[in-house]
Write a protein that holds these residues in place. Sequence first.
Motif, PDB file in Angstrom:
ATOM      1  N   ARG A  11     -38.200 -49.644-111.003  1.00  0.00           N
ATOM      2  CA  ARG A  11     -37.085 -48.699-110.881  1.00  0.00           C
ATOM      3  C   ARG A  11     -35.920 -49.090-111.766  1.00  0.00           C
ATOM      4  O   ARG A  11     -35.325 -48.265-112.461  1.00  0.00           O
ATOM      5  N   VAL A  12     -35.569 -50.372-111.759  1.00  0.00           N
ATOM      6  CA  VAL A  12     -34.447 -50.856-112.570  1.00  0.00           C
ATOM      7  C   VAL A  12     -34.769 -50.692-114.055  1.00  0.00           C
ATOM      8  O   VAL A  12     -33.939 -50.213-114.828  1.00  0.00           O
ATOM      9  N   SER A  13     -35.985 -51.078-114.448  1.00  0.00           N
ATOM     10  CA  SER A  13     -36.389 -50.949-115.848  1.00  0.00           C
ATOM     11  C   SER A  13     -36.379 -49.498-116.298  1.00  0.00           C
ATOM     12  O   SER A  13     -35.927 -49.174-117.396  1.00  0.00           O
ATOM     13  N   ASP A  14     -36.866 -48.617-115.447  1.00  0.00           N
ATOM     14  CA  ASP A  14     -36.908 -47.194-115.778  1.00  0.00           C
ATOM     15  C   ASP A  14     -35.494 -46.622-115.909  1.00  0.00           C
ATOM     16  O   ASP A  14     -35.203 -45.867-116.842  1.00  0.00           O
ATOM     17  N   ALA A  15     -34.599 -47.006-115.010  1.00  0.00           N
ATOM     18  CA  ALA A  15     -33.216 -46.523-115.073  1.00  0.00           C
ATOM     19  C   ALA A  15     -32.532 -47.028-116.347  1.00  0.00           C
ATOM     20  O   ALA A  15     -31.794 -46.285-117.000  1.00  0.00           O
ATOM     21  N   PHE A  16     -32.807 -48.276-116.700  1.00  0.00           N
ATOM     22  CA  PHE A  16     -32.229 -48.838-117.917  1.00  0.00           C
ATOM     23  C   PHE A  16     -32.735 -48.096-119.144  1.00  0.00           C
ATOM     24  O   PHE A  16     -31.957 -47.729-120.030  1.00  0.00           O
ATOM     25  N   ALA A  17     -34.035 -47.836-119.209  1.00  0.00           N
ATOM     26  CA  ALA A  17     -34.624 -47.113-120.341  1.00  0.00           C
ATOM     27  C   ALA A  17     -34.046 -45.703-120.446  1.00  0.00           C
ATOM     28  O   ALA A  17     -33.762 -45.217-121.546  1.00  0.00           O
ATOM     29  N   ARG A  18     -33.845 -45.034-119.313  1.00  0.00           N
ATOM     30  CA  ARG A  18     -33.259 -43.688-119.337  1.00  0.00           C
ATOM     31  C   ARG A  18     -31.808 -43.725-119.818  1.00  0.00           C
ATOM     32  O   ARG A  18     -31.377 -42.849-120.568  1.00  0.00           O
ATOM     33  N   ALA A  19     -31.054 -44.728-119.383  1.00  0.00           N
ATOM     34  CA  ALA A  19     -29.653 -44.844-119.817  1.00  0.00           C
ATOM     35  C   ALA A  19     -29.582 -45.069-121.322  1.00  0.00           C
ATOM     36  O   ALA A  19     -28.728 -44.487-122.003  1.00  0.00           O
ATOM     37  N   LEU A  20     -30.479 -45.886-121.853  1.00  0.00           N
ATOM     38  CA  LEU A  20     -30.510 -46.110-123.300  1.00  0.00           C
ATOM     39  C   LEU A  20     -30.937 -44.842-124.040  1.00  0.00           C
ATOM     40  O   LEU A  20     -30.373 -44.508-125.080  1.00  0.00           O
ATOM     41  N   ALA A  21     -31.928 -44.146-123.493  1.00  0.00           N
ATOM     42  CA  ALA A  21     -32.430 -42.926-124.131  1.00  0.00           C
ATOM     43  C   ALA A  21     -31.328 -41.873-124.252  1.00  0.00           C
ATOM     44  O   ALA A  21     -31.312 -41.098-125.208  1.00  0.00           O
ATOM     45  N   ALA A  22     -30.399 -41.866-123.318  1.00  0.00           N
ATOM     46  CA  ALA A  22     -29.281 -40.922-123.382  1.00  0.00           C
ATOM     47  C   ALA A  22     -28.421 -41.175-124.622  1.00  0.00           C
ATOM     48  O   ALA A  22     -27.716 -40.280-125.086  1.00  0.00           O
ATOM     49  N   HIS A  23     -28.498 -42.379-125.168  1.00  0.00           N
ATOM     50  CA  HIS A  23     -27.760 -42.740-126.379  1.00  0.00           C
ATOM     51  C   HIS A  23     -28.689 -42.854-127.582  1.00  0.00           C
ATOM     52  O   HIS A  23     -28.311 -43.423-128.604  1.00  0.00           O
ATOM     53  N   ASP A  24     -29.907 -42.337-127.438  1.00  0.00           N
ATOM     54  CA  ASP A  24     -30.913 -42.350-128.503  1.00  0.00           C
ATOM     55  C   ASP A  24     -31.231 -43.771-128.975  1.00  0.00           C
ATOM     56  O   ASP A  24     -31.300 -44.047-130.169  1.00  0.00           O
ATOM     57  N   VAL A  25     -31.392 -44.679-128.009  1.00  0.00           N
ATOM     58  CA  VAL A  25     -31.729 -46.073-128.294  1.00  0.00           C
ATOM     59  C   VAL A  25     -32.927 -46.456-127.437  1.00  0.00           C
ATOM     60  O   VAL A  25     -32.936 -46.196-126.232  1.00  0.00           O
ATOM     61  N   SER A  26     -33.915 -47.076-128.046  1.00  0.00           N
ATOM     62  CA  SER A  26     -35.073 -47.551-127.294  1.00  0.00           C
ATOM     63  C   SER A  26     -34.777 -48.932-126.707  1.00  0.00           C
ATOM     64  O   SER A  26     -33.838 -49.612-127.130  1.00  0.00           O
ATOM     65  N   VAL A  27     -35.589 -49.345-125.757  1.00  0.00           N
ATOM     66  CA  VAL A  27     -35.426 -50.676-125.181  1.00  0.00           C
ATOM     67  C   VAL A  27     -35.639 -51.734-126.264  1.00  0.00           C
ATOM     68  O   VAL A  27     -34.881 -52.709-126.344  1.00  0.00           O
ATOM     69  N   ALA A  28     -36.622 -51.548-127.118  1.00  0.00           N
ATOM     70  CA  ALA A  28     -36.874 -52.504-128.205  1.00  0.00           C
ATOM     71  C   ALA A  28     -35.665 -52.594-129.141  1.00  0.00           C
ATOM     72  O   ALA A  28     -35.271 -53.691-129.552  1.00  0.00           O
ATOM     73  N   ALA A  29     -35.059 -51.463-129.456  1.00  0.00           N
ATOM     74  CA  ALA A  29     -33.878 -51.464-130.325  1.00  0.00           C
ATOM     75  C   ALA A  29     -32.718 -52.187-129.642  1.00  0.00           C
ATOM     76  O   ALA A  29     -31.984 -52.944-130.281  1.00  0.00           O
ATOM     77  N   TRP A  30     -32.556 -51.980-128.333  1.00  0.00           N
ATOM     78  CA  TRP A  30     -31.491 -52.668-127.604  1.00  0.00           C
ATOM     79  C   TRP A  30     -31.702 -54.182-127.649  1.00  0.00           C
ATOM     80  O   TRP A  30     -30.743 -54.934-127.853  1.00  0.00           O
ATOM     81  N   VAL A  31     -32.948 -54.622-127.483  1.00  0.00           N
ATOM     82  CA  VAL A  31     -33.239 -56.056-127.524  1.00  0.00           C
ATOM     83  C   VAL A  31     -32.901 -56.611-128.910  1.00  0.00           C
ATOM     84  O   VAL A  31     -32.297 -57.679-129.031  1.00  0.00           O
ATOM     85  N   VAL A  32     -33.271 -55.891-129.967  1.00  0.00           N
ATOM     86  CA  VAL A  32     -32.938 -56.327-131.327  1.00  0.00           C
ATOM     87  C   VAL A  32     -31.424 -56.449-131.475  1.00  0.00           C
ATOM     88  O   VAL A  32     -30.909 -57.463-131.945  1.00  0.00           O
ATOM     89  N   LEU A  33     -30.697 -55.424-131.067  1.00  0.00           N
ATOM     90  CA  LEU A  33     -29.236 -55.447-131.177  1.00  0.00           C
ATOM     91  C   LEU A  33     -28.645 -56.613-130.401  1.00  0.00           C
ATOM     92  O   LEU A  33     -27.745 -57.299-130.883  1.00  0.00           O
TER      93      LEU A  33
END
Length: 89
Positions: A11-33
């Motif tokens: 649930r936490v991972s899914d919510a985090f991925a959705r929050a990032l997607a709202a800013h057009d950022v993938s989880v992998a891109a967030w980790v890189v940043l």
Amino acid sequence: LGYWLRRVSHRVSDAFARALAAHDVSVAAWVVLRLVYGVPEGIPAVRLAERMGMTRGALSKVVAKLEAKGWMIRSPDPADSRAALLALT
């Protein structure tokens, strides 16, 4: 207990991925940043790929998207002419 912990983690991972997607950022891109953020002089792409457990090709695709957004730059590594340093803009 393991079942419930897995459900909460999902649930936490899914919510985090959705929050990032709202800013057009993938989880992998967030980790890189996040990993590059702590290294102002830049990090070699090979080392970043190793830290993330990604192939260089997969990392290159993520970095290309971040470059297109103007969030990241690649520059030649002065210590190794074959390598590139990745840094935030």
